[in-house]
Design a protein around this motif. Structure first.
Motif, mmCIF file in Angstrom:
data_model
loop_
_atom_site.group_PDB
_atom_site.id
_atom_site.type_symbol
_atom_site.label_atom_id
_atom_site.label_comp_id
_atom_site.label_asym_id
_atom_site.label_seq_id
_atom_site.Cartn_x
_atom_site.Cartn_y
_atom_site.Cartn_z
ATOM 1 N N LEU A 266 -35.037 -49.631 0.123
ATOM 2 C CA LEU A 266 -34.113 -48.306 0.395
ATOM 3 C C LEU A 266 -33.142 -49.089 1.454
ATOM 4 C CD1 LEU A 266 -35.750 -45.120 1.003
ATOM 5 C CD2 LEU A 266 -34.260 -45.635 -0.703
ATOM 6 N N ALA A 267 -33.666 -50.007 2.235
ATOM 7 C CA ALA A 267 -32.587 -50.701 3.259
ATOM 8 C C ALA A 267 -32.043 -51.877 2.459
ATOM 9 C CB ALA A 267 -33.561 -51.423 4.478
ATOM 10 N N ALA A 268 -32.773 -52.652 1.600
ATOM 11 C CA ALA A 268 -32.019 -53.625 0.639
ATOM 12 C C ALA A 268 -30.934 -53.033 0.132
ATOM 13 C CB ALA A 268 -33.141 -54.354 -0.121
ATOM 14 N N MET A 269 -31.161 -51.686 -0.433
ATOM 15 C CA MET A 269 -30.044 -51.031 -1.154
ATOM 16 C C MET A 269 -28.889 -50.887 -0.291
ATOM 17 S SD MET A 269 -28.628 -50.041 -4.123
ATOM 18 C CE MET A 269 -29.996 -50.228 -5.102
ATOM 19 N N LEU A 270 -29.105 -50.425 1.099
ATOM 20 C CA LEU A 270 -28.035 -50.076 1.841
ATOM 21 C C LEU A 270 -27.299 -51.422 2.070
ATOM 22 C CD1 LEU A 270 -26.758 -47.903 3.591
ATOM 23 C CD2 LEU A 270 -28.566 -48.364 5.225
ATOM 24 N N ALA A 271 -28.060 -52.515 2.232
ATOM 25 C CA ALA A 271 -27.438 -53.811 2.677
ATOM 26 C C ALA A 271 -26.807 -54.304 1.513
ATOM 27 C CB ALA A 271 -28.607 -55.011 2.947
#
Length: 423
Positions: free
Chosen positions: A307-312
């Motif tokens: 999820l954090a990578a998608m946000l990034a």
């Protein structure tokens, strides 16, 4: 009875997984059925997606009030068959039912069957064959759902483009014939073959220490499980996971609304499905070697990082590497939906009340997915992008992992093992 050969147990697990593979094929075609349904009935895409929400709540209600009872009544072996046969009619239902109301009714039946069939029935059946190596075998079997989904999407596309909806729906329905043949001629329980599950000796010794006569039913009873805070922590963590990880099946839509072509979005979705299947296998080995706590940390952690990578990718670095990292880890985190319940429930409560408790856990997953598929996309539409929904999802996943670990710390089975060591 004779000691079971590994051949019988692994063969039976393979057969159950093969039947569930057909479920994955049918349900995997879901994303390709929404547009045809919308065009055929003249409704919006949002309305065409509503039957899926009906399915999730039907699964929850049946699981809450009778999923475990139905598994006990019909037996896990029959539940695998029922779930498979309903799934094989899934494509035909979407392509030919004449009204949205009837599609919703059909999806309610699908959801009800999922509460005691599909992965619930398969995991219950595999439990009858394995005490040792259960997590590894179950992980491989559950991976068949992911591989089935990838195969079903491909098969639907090939058949539809070459032969049309008629042949496509018949082909998927005919998978039910394969399931019936497997059930009638091959799928058997240990009792039917005069065998015992793998690892019964150790379980019998532990059960004897506790004065329980049935080694395969060692654990706490249903009343004790319902009084335990661990059950509600597991259910709540599963709910939060589902609310968050609805991002994974919604991946293609997120990508297409952010400048990725339809073809590339489909390719990334395929990678996501492969990651789900592969991680299902890895989860079993990880749990067997390092234990359920390591599984919870790894699986939930993968989802959080995904999820954090998608946000990034959305906000900072629109590179292929960042997006691939997000896609793969979201797939890895999505495995929690089918593996978390069986693994953690057995760890916390043992085997005795498994059939009554697991539908409650899977039911909360269904509620979370049903609400999440409406909540997060609606929030993204209001905000204009997916930044806030992804941040909310990350927060819910962090709370979920804490709940899962706390549930195991408070597990009633810890007291049983401690008492057994004192005797």
């Amino acid at each position: 009875m004779n000691h079971p050969t590994k051949f019988s147990g692994y063969t039976q697990a393979f057969l159950a997984a093969l039947m569930t593979f057909t479920c994955g094929m049918s349900y995997g075609a879901y994303s390709l059925l929404i547009v045809p349904l919308s065009e055929r009935l003249g409704c919006s895409l949002t309305a065409a997606g509503f039957p899926a929400t009906v399915e999730t709540f039907a699964s929850f209600l049946v699981g809450l009030f009778g999923g475990g009872i139905l598994i006990e009544k019909f037996t896990a072996r029959r539940c695998v068959l029922i779930g498979s046969l309903v799934a094989c009619l899934f494509v035909a239902g979407y392509l030919y039912l004449p009204s949205l109301l009837l599609v919703c009714v059909f999806e309610a039946i699908v959801g009800a069957s999922m509460a005691f069939g599909y992965s619930s029935g398969m995991s219950a059946f595999i439990r009858t064959w394995f005490i040792e190596k259960r997590e590894s075998v179950l992980g491989v079997a559950i991976a068949c759902i992911g591989f089935g989904g990838a195969a079903g999407t491909w098969l639907f596309g090939v058949l539809d483009s070459n032969f049309g909806f008629g042949v496509t729906s018949i082909a998927f329905a005919c998978l039910g014939i394969l399931c019936i043949l497997i059930y009638v001629f091959a799928l058997r329980t240990p009792e039917q073959l005069g065998q015992k599950p793998l690892g019964w000796e150790k379980a019998e010794a532990l059960a004897s220490a506790e004065g329980q006569s049935n080694s395969t039913d060692f654990g706490v009873d249903v009343k004790a499980a319902l009084r335990s805070p661990s059950l509600y922590l597991i259910m709540a963590s599963c709910l939060l996971w589902a609310l968050s990880m609805v991002v994974s099946p919604y991946l293609a839509t997120i990508l297409m609304t952010n400048g990725v072509s339809d073809l590339d979005a489909a390719n990334y979705s395929t990678v996501n499905n492969i990651a789900i299947a592969v991680m299902s296998i890895v989860v079993g080995a990880l749990t067997s070697k390092l234990g359920p706590k390591s599984y919870v940390i790894a699986a939930f952690g993968a989802g959080i990082v995904g999820l954090a990578a998608m946000l990034a990718w959305l906000q900072v670095s629109r590179t292929m590497v960042t997006l691939l990292l997000a896609v793969v880890l979201l797939g890895a985190g999505y495995v929690v939906g089918t593996t978390y319940g069986p693994i953690v429930t057995t760890k916390v409560f043992g085997n005795k009340c498994y059939d009554r408790v697991i539908p409650l856990v899977f039911g909360m997953r269904c509620v979370g997915l049903g609400v999440g598929v409406l909540l997060l996309p609606s929030l993204a539409e209001q905000q204009g992008d997916w930044t806030l929904p992804l941040m909310l999802a990350i927060g819910m996943m962090v709370v979920a992992i804490i709940m899962g670990l706390l549930a195991m710390q408070l597990a009633p089975m810890r007291k049983l093992h401690q008492n057994g060591n004192k005797t």
